[in-house]
Enzyme design. Structure first.
Site, PDB file in Angstrom:
ATOM      1  N   GLU A 137     -13.542  -4.350  -3.370  1.00 39.92           N
ATOM      2  CA  GLU A 137     -13.474  -2.876  -3.311  1.00 39.92           C
ATOM      3  C   GLU A 137     -13.873  -2.357  -1.932  1.00 39.92           C
ATOM      4  OE1 GLU A 137     -11.856  -1.486  -5.578  1.00 39.92           O
ATOM      5  OE2 GLU A 137     -11.922  -3.178  -6.947  1.00 39.92           O
ATOM      6  N   HIS A 171     -11.017  -2.503   0.359  1.00 36.77           N
ATOM      7  CA  HIS A 171     -10.084  -1.379   0.184  1.00 36.77           C
ATOM      8  C   HIS A 171     -10.458  -0.207   1.091  1.00 36.77           C
ATOM      9  CE1 HIS A 171      -7.194  -2.207  -2.985  1.00 36.77           C
ATOM     10  NE2 HIS A 171      -8.125  -2.678  -3.794  1.00 36.77           N
TER      11      HIS A 171
HETATM   12 NI    NI Z   1      -7.882  -3.802  -5.504  1.00 38.82          NI
END
Ligand code: NI
Length: 175
Positions: free
Chosen positions: A141, A144
């Site tokens: 995450e 990202h």
């Molecule tokens: Ni993802």
């Protein structure tokens, strides 16, 4: 008060350029942010994921939600705002997927243990440590938020195969 109806956000798919953007820090910790966090959890659950980052709903903010037990244990619900990796240890290689890359799964090398510093919905800083799946989810995450997808962390050859598969699915209207 009537129960709030949460907006379910559509999840952005690769190769949407928003997924490659560097996200900017969250600076305002208000009720709108709290609603957004609640919406992100709900959108993630609807999509049957265990992690969702803001760029996946087209918002370039440093914000992600994680729930590695998928609603089983409420204490697993984790909100990471402006997260930073403080420390990592070891290595694990496991299959990974992503809501923005449906049906794609590849083995990705990640740290086996990680310590992350982040802000909560109130803007308070805290530290969280995780191993195995939680370490993987946090690192995935946080990637990202820096415009990095898990397919950026596999070999060039494997990535070529993945991109070919995606092109084929796009052609067949399955993507
Ligand atoms: Ni993802």
């Amino acid at each position: 008060m009537a129960k709030e109806v949460l907006k379910i956000h559509e999840i952005v798919k690769y190769p949407d350029p928003v997924l490659a953007k560097m996200c900017t820090p969250v600076t305002v910790f208000d009720t709108a942010l709290k609603s957004l966090v609640a919406e992100m959890f709900e959108s993630m659950y609807v999509a049957q994921g265990i992690g969702l980052a803001a760029p996946q709903i087209a918002l370039t903010k440093r914000l992600t939600v994680i729930d590695v037990s998928y609603k089983k244990n409420t204490q697993d619900k984790l909100v990471l705002i402006n997260p930073e990796v403080v420390e990592t240890e070891g290595k694990q290689v496991e299959e990974e997927g992503c809501l923005s890359l449906p049906e794609i799964r590849e083995k990705v090398a990640r740290a086996a243990w990680v310590k992350v510093k982040a802000q909560n919905e109130h803007g308070e800083w805290f530290e969280v440590e995780g191993e195995e799946l939680l370490a993987r989810a946090m690192l995935h995450e946080i990637d990202h938020l820096n415009g990095v997808l898990f397919i950026d962390r596999i070999s060039r050859l494997k990535r070529e195969l993945v991109l070919r598969k995606i092109k084929k699915m796009q052609k067949n209207g399955e993507w």
